[in-house]
Design a protein around this motif. Structure first.
Motif, PDB file in Angstrom:
ATOM      1  N   PRO A 143       1.351  -1.699   0.070  1.00 46.30           N
ATOM      2  CA  PRO A 143       0.111   0.040  -0.482  1.00 46.30           C
ATOM      3  C   PRO A 143       0.976   0.905  -0.127  1.00 46.30           C
ATOM      4  O   PRO A 143       0.504   2.396  -0.526  1.00 46.30           O
ATOM      5  N   SER A 144       2.371   1.399   0.593  1.00 44.29           N
ATOM      6  CA  SER A 144       2.955   2.790   0.824  1.00 44.29           C
ATOM      7  C   SER A 144       3.415   2.677  -0.628  1.00 44.29           C
ATOM      8  O   SER A 144       3.394   4.082  -1.385  1.00 44.29           O
ATOM      9  N   LEU A 145       3.646   1.699  -1.728  1.00 45.53           N
ATOM     10  CA  LEU A 145       4.497   1.763  -3.278  1.00 45.53           C
ATOM     11  C   LEU A 145       3.633   1.998  -4.246  1.00 45.53           C
ATOM     12  O   LEU A 145       3.636   2.538  -5.168  1.00 45.53           O
ATOM     13  N   LYS A 146       2.183   1.471  -3.792  1.00 45.54           N
ATOM     14  CA  LYS A 146       1.397   1.173  -4.931  1.00 45.54           C
ATOM     15  C   LYS A 146       1.880  -0.108  -6.081  1.00 45.54           C
ATOM     16  O   LYS A 146       1.860   0.620  -7.317  1.00 45.54           O
ATOM     17  N   LYS A 147       2.463  -0.833  -5.615  1.00 47.80           N
ATOM     18  CA  LYS A 147       3.217  -1.595  -6.054  1.00 47.80           C
ATOM     19  C   LYS A 147       3.010  -2.915  -5.601  1.00 47.80           C
ATOM     20  O   LYS A 147       2.963  -2.989  -4.182  1.00 47.80           O
ATOM     21  N   SER A 148       3.690  -4.171  -5.805  1.00 43.39           N
ATOM     22  CA  SER A 148       3.312  -5.230  -5.559  1.00 43.39           C
ATOM     23  C   SER A 148       4.871  -5.977  -5.054  1.00 43.39           C
ATOM     24  O   SER A 148       6.016  -5.540  -5.539  1.00 43.39           O
ATOM     25  N   ILE A 149       5.276  -6.926  -3.981  1.00 45.09           N
ATOM     26  CA  ILE A 149       6.522  -6.965  -3.566  1.00 45.09           C
ATOM     27  C   ILE A 149       6.170  -8.116  -3.216  1.00 45.09           C
ATOM     28  O   ILE A 149       5.285  -8.405  -2.756  1.00 45.09           O
ATOM     29  N   GLY A 150       7.679  -9.108  -3.057  1.00 44.87           N
ATOM     30  CA  GLY A 150       8.096  -9.821  -2.761  1.00 44.87           C
ATOM     31  C   GLY A 150       8.633 -10.117  -2.595  1.00 44.87           C
ATOM     32  O   GLY A 150      10.365 -10.110  -3.219  1.00 44.87           O
ATOM     33  N   MET A 151       9.268 -11.527  -1.915  1.00 44.65           N
ATOM     34  CA  MET A 151      11.015 -12.336  -1.876  1.00 44.65           C
ATOM     35  C   MET A 151      10.534 -13.714  -1.452  1.00 44.65           C
ATOM     36  O   MET A 151      10.263 -14.457  -0.800  1.00 44.65           O
ATOM     37  N   GLY A 152      11.296 -13.834  -2.067  1.00 44.29           N
ATOM     38  CA  GLY A 152      11.876 -15.532  -2.064  1.00 44.29           C
ATOM     39  C   GLY A 152      13.206 -16.230  -2.287  1.00 44.29           C
ATOM     40  O   GLY A 152      14.368 -14.830  -2.317  1.00 44.29           O
ATOM     41  N   TYR A 153      14.098 -17.193  -2.060  1.00 42.82           N
ATOM     42  CA  TYR A 153      15.606 -17.553  -2.101  1.00 42.82           C
ATOM     43  C   TYR A 153      15.710 -17.387  -3.518  1.00 42.82           C
ATOM     44  O   TYR A 153      14.778 -18.969  -4.424  1.00 42.82           O
ATOM     45  N   MET A 154      17.100 -16.745  -4.080  1.00 42.97           N
ATOM     46  CA  MET A 154      16.926 -16.887  -5.338  1.00 42.97           C
ATOM     47  C   MET A 154      18.423 -16.927  -5.595  1.00 42.97           C
ATOM     48  O   MET A 154      19.052 -16.773  -4.294  1.00 42.97           O
ATOM     49  N   PRO A 155      19.308 -17.469  -6.583  1.00 48.72           N
ATOM     50  CA  PRO A 155      21.001 -17.980  -6.833  1.00 48.72           C
ATOM     51  C   PRO A 155      21.045 -16.284  -6.328  1.00 48.72           C
ATOM     52  O   PRO A 155      20.782 -15.426  -6.382  1.00 48.72           O
ATOM     53  N   LEU A 156      22.969 -16.509  -6.612  1.00 51.80           N
ATOM     54  CA  LEU A 156      23.986 -14.596  -6.391  1.00 51.80           C
ATOM     55  C   LEU A 156      23.583 -14.960  -7.336  1.00 51.80           C
ATOM     56  O   LEU A 156      23.726 -14.997  -8.122  1.00 51.80           O
ATOM     57  N   GLY A 157      24.117 -13.275  -7.268  1.00 46.24           N
ATOM     58  CA  GLY A 157      24.375 -12.950  -9.023  1.00 46.24           C
ATOM     59  C   GLY A 157      23.334 -11.754  -9.364  1.00 46.24           C
ATOM     60  O   GLY A 157      23.755 -11.320 -10.937  1.00 46.24           O
ATOM     61  N   LEU A 158      22.134 -11.706  -8.960  1.00 47.09           N
ATOM     62  CA  LEU A 158      20.805 -11.081  -9.806  1.00 47.09           C
ATOM     63  C   LEU A 158      21.375  -9.847  -9.090  1.00 47.09           C
ATOM     64  O   LEU A 158      21.510  -9.564  -7.729  1.00 47.09           O
ATOM     65  N   ASN A 159      21.178  -8.792 -10.407  1.00 47.15           N
ATOM     66  CA  ASN A 159      21.127  -7.175 -10.142  1.00 47.15           C
ATOM     67  C   ASN A 159      20.275  -6.672  -9.494  1.00 47.15           C
ATOM     68  O   ASN A 159      19.059  -7.086 -10.701  1.00 47.15           O
ATOM     69  N   ILE A 160      20.029  -5.544  -8.690  1.00 47.09           N
ATOM     70  CA  ILE A 160      19.245  -4.720  -8.922  1.00 47.09           C
ATOM     71  C   ILE A 160      18.679  -4.170  -9.833  1.00 47.09           C
ATOM     72  O   ILE A 160      19.279  -3.502 -11.121  1.00 47.09           O
ATOM     73  N   GLY A 161      17.103  -4.075 -10.174  1.00 48.20           N
ATOM     74  CA  GLY A 161      16.702  -3.618 -11.570  1.00 48.20           C
ATOM     75  C   GLY A 161      17.174  -5.141 -12.232  1.00 48.20           C
ATOM     76  O   GLY A 161      16.118  -4.340 -14.091  1.00 48.20           O
ATOM     77  N   GLU A 162      17.830  -5.881 -12.782  1.00 48.83           N
ATOM     78  CA  GLU A 162      17.589  -6.476 -13.415  1.00 48.83           C
ATOM     79  C   GLU A 162      16.032  -7.219 -13.566  1.00 48.83           C
ATOM     80  O   GLU A 162      14.976  -7.912 -12.541  1.00 48.83           O
ATOM     81  N   GLU A 163      15.826  -7.462 -14.574  1.00 50.92           N
ATOM     82  CA  GLU A 163      13.905  -7.558 -15.160  1.00 50.92           C
ATOM     83  C   GLU A 163      13.883  -9.690 -14.985  1.00 50.92           C
ATOM     84  O   GLU A 163      14.779 -10.443 -15.128  1.00 50.92           O
ATOM     85  N   VAL A 164      12.992 -10.084 -14.477  1.00 48.51           N
ATOM     86  CA  VAL A 164      13.128 -11.458 -13.820  1.00 48.51           C
ATOM     87  C   VAL A 164      11.167 -11.818 -14.754  1.00 48.51           C
ATOM     88  O   VAL A 164      10.547 -10.606 -14.523  1.00 48.51           O
ATOM     89  N   GLU A 165      10.519 -12.747 -14.139  1.00 46.94           N
ATOM     90  CA  GLU A 165       9.493 -12.967 -14.416  1.00 46.94           C
ATOM     91  C   GLU A 165       8.325 -13.572 -13.237  1.00 46.94           C
ATOM     92  O   GLU A 165       9.747 -14.808 -13.142  1.00 46.94           O
ATOM     93  N   VAL A 166       7.372 -13.395 -13.128  1.00 48.32           N
ATOM     94  CA  VAL A 166       6.731 -14.341 -11.822  1.00 48.32           C
ATOM     95  C   VAL A 166       5.766 -15.006 -12.256  1.00 48.32           C
ATOM     96  O   VAL A 166       4.814 -14.255 -13.239  1.00 48.32           O
ATOM     97  N   GLU A 167       5.275 -16.414 -12.706  1.00 50.70           N
ATOM     98  CA  GLU A 167       4.043 -16.589 -13.117  1.00 50.70           C
ATOM     99  C   GLU A 167       2.956 -16.628 -11.978  1.00 50.70           C
ATOM    100  O   GLU A 167       3.554 -17.104 -10.464  1.00 50.70           O
ATOM    101  N   ILE A 168       2.486 -16.377 -12.522  1.00 50.62           N
ATOM    102  CA  ILE A 168       0.687 -15.991 -12.118  1.00 50.62           C
ATOM    103  C   ILE A 168      -0.373 -16.157 -12.965  1.00 50.62           C
ATOM    104  O   ILE A 168      -0.722 -16.214 -13.797  1.00 50.62           O
ATOM    105  N   ARG A 169      -0.375 -17.384 -11.743  1.00 45.19           N
ATOM    106  CA  ARG A 169      -1.806 -18.476 -13.222  1.00 45.19           C
ATOM    107  C   ARG A 169      -1.738 -18.550 -14.341  1.00 45.19           C
ATOM    108  O   ARG A 169      -1.822 -18.184 -15.495  1.00 45.19           O
TER     109      ARG A 169
END
Lengths: 391, 128
Positions: free
Chosen positions: A341-367
């Motif tokens: 609600p503060s940022l008016k977008k969606s957020i999440g976290m999970g365990y991922m491999p090292l080496g991902l950079n802030i801002g890097e594009e990924v995808e989340v599978e939703i339905r």
């Protein structure tokens, strides 16, 4: 639309919407149950506790805590007292963080390592006096923690008591909580984050600490059941002109996630270490000895392979359990996720491999649809006074 | 739309007929149970809808909810205002919070749905 059992907050938590709570024989009520009904709380089954998920609405309650002050019933949390000559030494041994250095009235957030590279629980240790400590533990883990303490107390001169059934707890959170603090517990104003005072309230012995799970300033009171409803009403009265509102578990979850706080059982568990959770700052390798110290030293030296990593997305609402992909390859699974609600977008976290950079594009599978997301720094929201710095 | 002239499903969707076109949305009870709505995964125009089968998903802060089609038909328009302001469903469930327009293939299916009074009674059995 069908109201049925839908997972909220974590994979293991089931809530029932529009259902009748009365046929859940195992659901425990807190001593604020009538108060929640009085203020229009929508009660749900949360890990076996009947608690309000919301009153007026999650977004309104969330913003109330960010801008004013909100009250939460956190009576499901547990209290373990550790007394005796070796109390300090013992707690230093079962915690990753430095408990030994605590002075009277100080507290510290910490993890209880399981000696196998995982975490038994995340807790706050308070030094009430030289040989008296209070450990605030999670609701679902209080029995497990108590057993763990007892099992590991051989050779220590300590008395360990699980008093989780004897106390209720209220969290007062938000920038304007200081105004309530001034009137209710002015002595706490002299304490920094994690400070604690013992205080007679309405003729009962209580513990009041400058702590919380929202990223905002605030305090939490641990009090006997007999006075808790009156304490709640006192806070409502003291906060009336400040815009105080009763708040539910829904906003508690969105507030803590924005601020990068971990949820035991979802983000951390017996399988993930504090380093992997990106909470290395709670591990003090300079301490002489603590459970699993050699494993932490090994991980520090050899490095970790996965790390709790943040994502954010403009379109779509991610939930715990959803998968994260990069170029068609699965990176990991979200352990916590919600609309912020503060940022008016969606957020999440999970365990991922090292080496991902802030801002890097990924995808989340939703339905079955892959939606755009970005690797994002945790904490997601830094407006609060007390967000945890990860690393 | 006047809620008293709408037909309702047991899964809390409403359908309102205007000529050959039907508007579809969710009831006031449904929006209050879902809480703050923050995203609507709208159906595609041209999508075939089947009675009691999912046509779209509405997400609130706390969870995702499947929305089921009250009748068979074809989606001919979606309420794109919901993309920018999904909370319209909370604010005006029977007005600007409508979800999609459908061309109905079998009007007789409407007979199996509840009228407003029956639905109100049904909601009483669902609420706490």
């Amino acid at each position: 639309m069908i109201f049925e059992k839908v997972p909220v907050f974590s994979k293991s938590c089931i809530i029932v919407l529009g259902g009748d709570m009365s046929h859940h024989t195992t659901v425990r009520k807190t001593h604020l149950n009538d108060i929640h009904k009085k203020y229009g709380g929508k009660l749900v089954d949360f890990h076996g506790w009947e608690l309000p998920v919301q009153f007026e609405g999650i977004i309104k309650e969330h913003m109330t805590v960010r801008e004013a002050v909100g009250l939460f019933d956190v009576s499901h949390m547990g209290q373990i007292f550790v007394d005796g000559k070796d109390a300090r030494k013992f707690l230093d041994y079962v915690n990753t963080n430095n408990v030994a250095k605590l002075k009277k009235g100080e507290g510290v957030y910490s993890h209880l390592p399981n000696g196998k590279g995982g975490i038994v629980d995340d807790v706050i240790n308070f030094c009430l006096d030289e040989e008296r400590f209070l450990v605030i533990v999670n609701a679902t883990t209080s029995d497990k923690d108590y057993k763990w303490f007892v099992e590991n107390s051989k050779g220590f001169e300590v008395k360990i008591s699980n008093k989780s059934d004897d106390y209720s707890m209220i969290a007062v959170q938000g920038p304007k909580s200081v105004e309530i603090m001034k009137k209710f517990v002015p002595e706490l104003l002299n304490y920094p984050r994690f400070g604690i005072v013992e205080k007679e309230v309405m003729g009962q012995h209580c513990y009041v600490s400058r702590t919380g799970y929202t990223g905002e300033d605030g305090f939490e009171i641990t009090a006997p059941h007999s006075i808790i409803a009156d304490v709640w009403e006192e806070f409502m009265k003291l906060g009336k002109d400040l815009g105080v509102k009763p708040c539910g578990l829904g906003s508690r979850d969105s507030l803590r996630l924005e601020s990068g706080y971990l949820l035991y059982g979802s983000d951390i568990d017996d399988e993930h270490s504090s380093y992997e959770a990106n909470y290395g700052w709670v591990v003090k390798l300079s301490k002489p000895n603590f459970i699993g110290k050699e494993l932490f030293e090994k991980q520090k030296k050899e490095g970790i392979k996965r790390k709790l990593t943040g994502i954010s997305m403009e379109q779509g609402i991610p939930r715990a359990g959803y998968k994260v992909f990069k170029d068609g390859k699965e990176l990991g699974v979200l352990t916590s996720a919600t609309y912020s609600p503060s940022l008016k977008k969606s957020i999440g976290m999970g365990y991922m491999p090292l080496g991902l950079n802030i801002g890097e594009e990924v995808e989340v599978e939703i339905r079955d649809k892959k939606m755009k997301a970005k690797i994002t720094e945790i904490p997601f929201f830094k407006g609060g006074v007390f967000y945890f710095k990860l690393g | 739309m006047n809620k008293e002239n709408l037909k309702y499903t047991k899964t809390h969707e409403w359908i309102g007929i205007e000529g050959d076109v039907a508007y579809i949305g969710v009831s006031d009870f449904a929006q209050s149970q879902m809480g703050d709505i923050v995203f609507v995964d709208l159906p595609k125009v041209g999508a075939k809808a089947e009675k009691e089968k999912q046509i779209c998903v509405v997400e609130s802060v706390k969870s995702a909810f499947d929305i089921y089609s009250p009748v068979n038909g074809e989606v001919i328009e979606v309420n794109s205002a919901l993309s920018d302001n999904p909370a319209l469903i909370n604010q005006e469930p029977y007005g600007n919070g409508w979800i999609c327009k459908m061309k109905i293939s079998d009007k007789s299916q409407l007979d199996s749905l509840m009228d407003f009074k029956t639905y109100e009674e049904f909601v009483k059995t669902q609420a706490h």
